[in-house]
Design an enzyme around this catalytic site. Structure first.
Site, mmCIF file in Angstrom:
data_model
loop_
_atom_site.group_PDB
_atom_site.id
_atom_site.type_symbol
_atom_site.label_atom_id
_atom_site.label_comp_id
_atom_site.label_asym_id
_atom_site.label_seq_id
_atom_site.Cartn_x
_atom_site.Cartn_y
_atom_site.Cartn_z
ATOM 1 N N THR A 43 17.251 35.395 60.835
ATOM 2 C CA THR A 43 18.605 35.816 60.485
ATOM 3 C C THR A 43 18.652 37.288 60.084
ATOM 4 O OG1 THR A 43 18.260 35.032 58.218
ATOM 5 C CG2 THR A 43 19.331 33.526 59.756
ATOM 6 N N SER A 146 13.555 43.429 53.782
ATOM 7 C CA SER A 146 14.446 43.057 52.687
ATOM 8 C C SER A 146 13.660 42.858 51.388
ATOM 9 C CB SER A 146 15.250 41.808 53.063
ATOM 10 O OG SER A 146 16.259 41.535 52.126
ATOM 11 N N LYS A 156 15.123 45.386 61.955
ATOM 12 C CA LYS A 156 16.433 44.800 62.228
ATOM 13 C C LYS A 156 17.210 45.675 63.212
ATOM 14 C CE LYS A 156 18.335 44.705 58.148
ATOM 15 N NZ LYS A 156 19.271 44.339 57.050
ATOM 16 N N ASP A 302 17.713 44.643 46.048
ATOM 17 C CA ASP A 302 16.429 44.433 46.706
ATOM 18 C C ASP A 302 16.022 45.709 47.437
ATOM 19 O OD1 ASP A 302 18.364 44.284 48.649
ATOM 20 O OD2 ASP A 302 17.389 42.699 49.783
ATOM 21 N N ASP A 306 20.693 45.382 50.353
ATOM 22 C CA ASP A 306 21.761 44.536 50.897
ATOM 23 C C ASP A 306 22.030 43.326 50.007
ATOM 24 O OD1 ASP A 306 19.536 42.973 51.503
ATOM 25 O OD2 ASP A 306 20.172 42.530 53.560
ATOM 26 N N ARG A 307 21.267 43.180 48.939
ATOM 27 C CA ARG A 307 21.497 42.096 47.980
ATOM 28 C C ARG A 307 21.771 42.663 46.599
ATOM 29 N NH1 ARG A 307 17.842 36.834 49.394
ATOM 30 N NH2 ARG A 307 17.765 37.082 51.655
ATOM 31 N N GLU A 389 27.138 35.135 50.918
ATOM 32 C CA GLU A 389 26.077 34.137 51.080
ATOM 33 C C GLU A 389 25.520 33.753 49.719
ATOM 34 O OE1 GLU A 389 23.846 35.026 55.192
ATOM 35 O OE2 GLU A 389 23.433 36.515 53.651
ATOM 36 N N GLU A 390 25.050 32.515 49.603
ATOM 37 C CA GLU A 390 24.478 32.049 48.340
ATOM 38 C C GLU A 390 23.229 32.809 47.946
ATOM 39 O OE1 GLU A 390 21.369 30.315 48.296
ATOM 40 O OE2 GLU A 390 21.185 30.653 50.453
ATOM 41 N N SER A 391 22.630 33.526 48.881
ATOM 42 C CA SER A 391 21.410 34.279 48.595
ATOM 43 C C SER A 391 21.700 35.682 48.078
ATOM 44 C CB SER A 391 20.549 34.365 49.854
ATOM 45 O OG SER A 391 21.277 34.920 50.933
#
Length: 545
Positions: A43, A146, A156, A302, A306-307, A389-391
């Site tokens: 993903t 990531s 990516k 991170d 992106d998180r 997203e849950e992540s």
């Protein structure tokens, strides 16, 4: 079970040998017939370690050549923006990619400061370029695994829409890359690193991104309220961005840890005892949580930014699902220029608290399979105001309802927490408490269960009629889904729902396990019953399959 040193600062024996890691990138050759050593796009791109012969020079040379051929087949003839994070393998892979791109006469735009580039800054750059030059579309590459451990590398591809490439693109790219590796890289065009660096062009990713932030956030409110912010890049690509954000927009913001070290020796160990820059993990974020009282809002990102991780003085590190629900409630009440029909996007393994919030807002929910790529079309045309997203990955629209990024943006989600606090006078964790008083308190968890490759293949291709059970943890089953409600796309697994609970089971793309996500609005005890029933139900389906 947590590792005995989880949440404690890494020791010398935990650190990767960087010279050995980088040397392995250049000297080891993957076995093209070994599935574990082939190019595989998950993903978030291709990931692996040079020490496992899964992320080596051959992989990157071949993958880049495959991207060159793919973009040509799609008529993509504009420049390619390329960024990298702080992992030790990112610079070697970035250099390898430049050698191939330049040899193929691709116009390549690299960071003008020779710095690190967050994933959202690359997405922002692609969209900015393409908004005024539709005749020569740009695309991009981000060299990052990531939040993965320091031994890993990642690669990516982002097409002209600026977001993660979908499987139509990545399957073609991966197949061609593996073919090139099997052929000993015959067909890969390449110049020297010196020649490549001499021919690339420069782009100021940081300045264009930072200067544009007021179009997506109310930074004036944060500044005027005097919100004290602690931003921890976790040794990642946002390290220079946070200082620039503070200076440019005059925020009371401290970069908690400005260090960059490819061993990440300053990190606390994650739950499994590994160094992992997971800003949603209480163990990985232990250092920032420990000093939360110094700030009104503390945040982490991170390695490629992106998180997001949100830490409040009153609540500590917020569960990602909790923060997504709060962010959605706030944004749709404070973005008056978003259309009345603007949807809310979530992945099907995210909390049902989001469903309740969206219903309370009178908005339409777009539930999609796991993967941020599913939000790209809606963010691009403005029909989806928020995708999450849950992540702990999400993005949202500008104030005027136009696209900001089509990839996850941990920086704006981190700053949004300060905007929420500034505008409402309450922290995001206090807002979540109010949501639980209104909608109830869900219990949510994810567990892994062993599965063979054959069983994972069965699980990935289930049909709803293979589920013969009528009850889950004492409640009638209301739906058994193998496709997402929002777009009808296959979820690569199974989701089962009842009035007060649900679970979703998906095979892991990298390990011989399947993942069970589960939630209950009836508390932790009922959640445990749902998890046990989910294991039994999935096991029976796998045996029958």
């Amino acid at each position: 079970m947590a590792h005995e040193r989880a949440g404690q600062v890494a020791l010398p024996q935990d650190l990767v040998d960087v010279p050995h890691l980088v040397t392995a990138y250049y000297v080891r050759t993957p076995d093209p017939e070994n599935p574990l050593q082939q190019v595989v796009f998950g993903t978030s791109g291709h990931r692996g370690s040079s020490l496992d012969n899964a992320f080596n020079e051959a992989h990157i040379l071949a993958t880049t050549q495959a991207i060159v051929e793919y973009r040509a087949s799609q008529g993509i003839d504009g420049p390619l923006f390329i960024g990298r994070d702080t992992h030790a393998l990112s610079l070697p892979a970035w250099t390898s990619a430049l050698e191939v791109l330049v040899a193929n006469d691709v116009v390549v735009l690299v960071d003008s400061r020779d710095g690190y580039t967050p994933t959202p800054a690359v997405s922002h750059a692609i969209l900015r370029y393409n908004s005024t030059r539709p005749e020569a579309r740009a695309d991009g590459i981000v060299v990052t695994p990531s939040h993965n451990p320091p031994r890993d590398g990642g690669f990516k591809y982002n097409p002209p829409h600026g977001g993660p490439a979908d499987s139509d693109a990545t399957s073609v790219i991966a197949a061609r890359a593996n073919e090139l590796i099997r052929n000993g890289l015959s067909g890969v065009r390449r110049v020297t690193a010196k020649q490549a660096h001499a021919r690339v062009e420069r782009y100021d990713f940081l300045r264009h991104y930072v200067d544009d932030l007021p179009s997506v956030l109310d930074l004036a409110a944060i500044r005027d309220a005097g919100i004290r912010i602690g931003a921890d890049p976790l040794g990642g690509a946002s390290v220079d961005y946070w200082g620039a954000i503070a200076e440019t927009h005059r925020l009371d913001l401290e970069v908690v840890n400005p260090l960059v070290d490819p061993t990440w020796r300053f990190m606390t160990l994650d739950t499994d005892g590994k160094i992992r820059m997971d800003c949603s993990s209480p163990d990985a974020m232990a250092s920032l949580i420990g000093i939360r009282d110094r700030y009104d809002i503390a945040t982490g990102n991170d390695a490629d930014s992106d998180r997001h991780g949100i830490v409040t003085p009153d609540g500590g590190l917020m569960n990602p699902n909790h923060y997504l629900a709060v962010a959605i409630e706030y944004l749709f009440a404070h973005r008056p220029n978003w259309g009345a029909d603007t949807k809310v996007g979530k992945t099907l393994v995210s909390s049902s608290m989001i469903d309740r919030v969206v219903d309370g807002l009178g908005r339409q929910l777009l539930e999609v399979p796991v993967g941020f790529k599913w939000f790209v079309p809606g963010l691009l045309d403005g029909s989806v105001g928020f995708g999450g997203e849950e992540s702990a990955g999400a993005s949202f629209l500008r104030h005027d309802g136009s696209v900001w990024t089509t990839d996850k943006d941990g920086i704006i989600l981190a700053l949004l927490a300060s905007e929420i606090t500034a505008v409402t006078g309450k922290t995001p964790s206090q807002h979540y408490t109010a949501l639980t008083e209104k909608f109830g308190t869900p219990a949510y968890a994810r567990i892994d269960a062993p599965a063979t490759r054959e069983q994972k293949a069965v699980l990935a291709k289930l049909s709803p009629d293979q589920v013969t059970a009528t009850e889950l943890a004492g409640e009638p089953i209301t739906a058994a889904l193998t496709a997402a409600h929002g777009n009808g796309a296959a979820i690569g697994g199974l989701k089962v729902t009842t009035e007060n609970a649900w679970f979703a089971a998906r095979p892991s793309g990298t390990e011989d396990v399947y993942k069970i996500y589960a939630e209950s609005m009836k508390g932790a005890e009922h959640l445990a019953q749902v998890q046990a029933a989910a294991r039994d139900l999935v096991s029976s389906v796998l045996k029958a399959g």
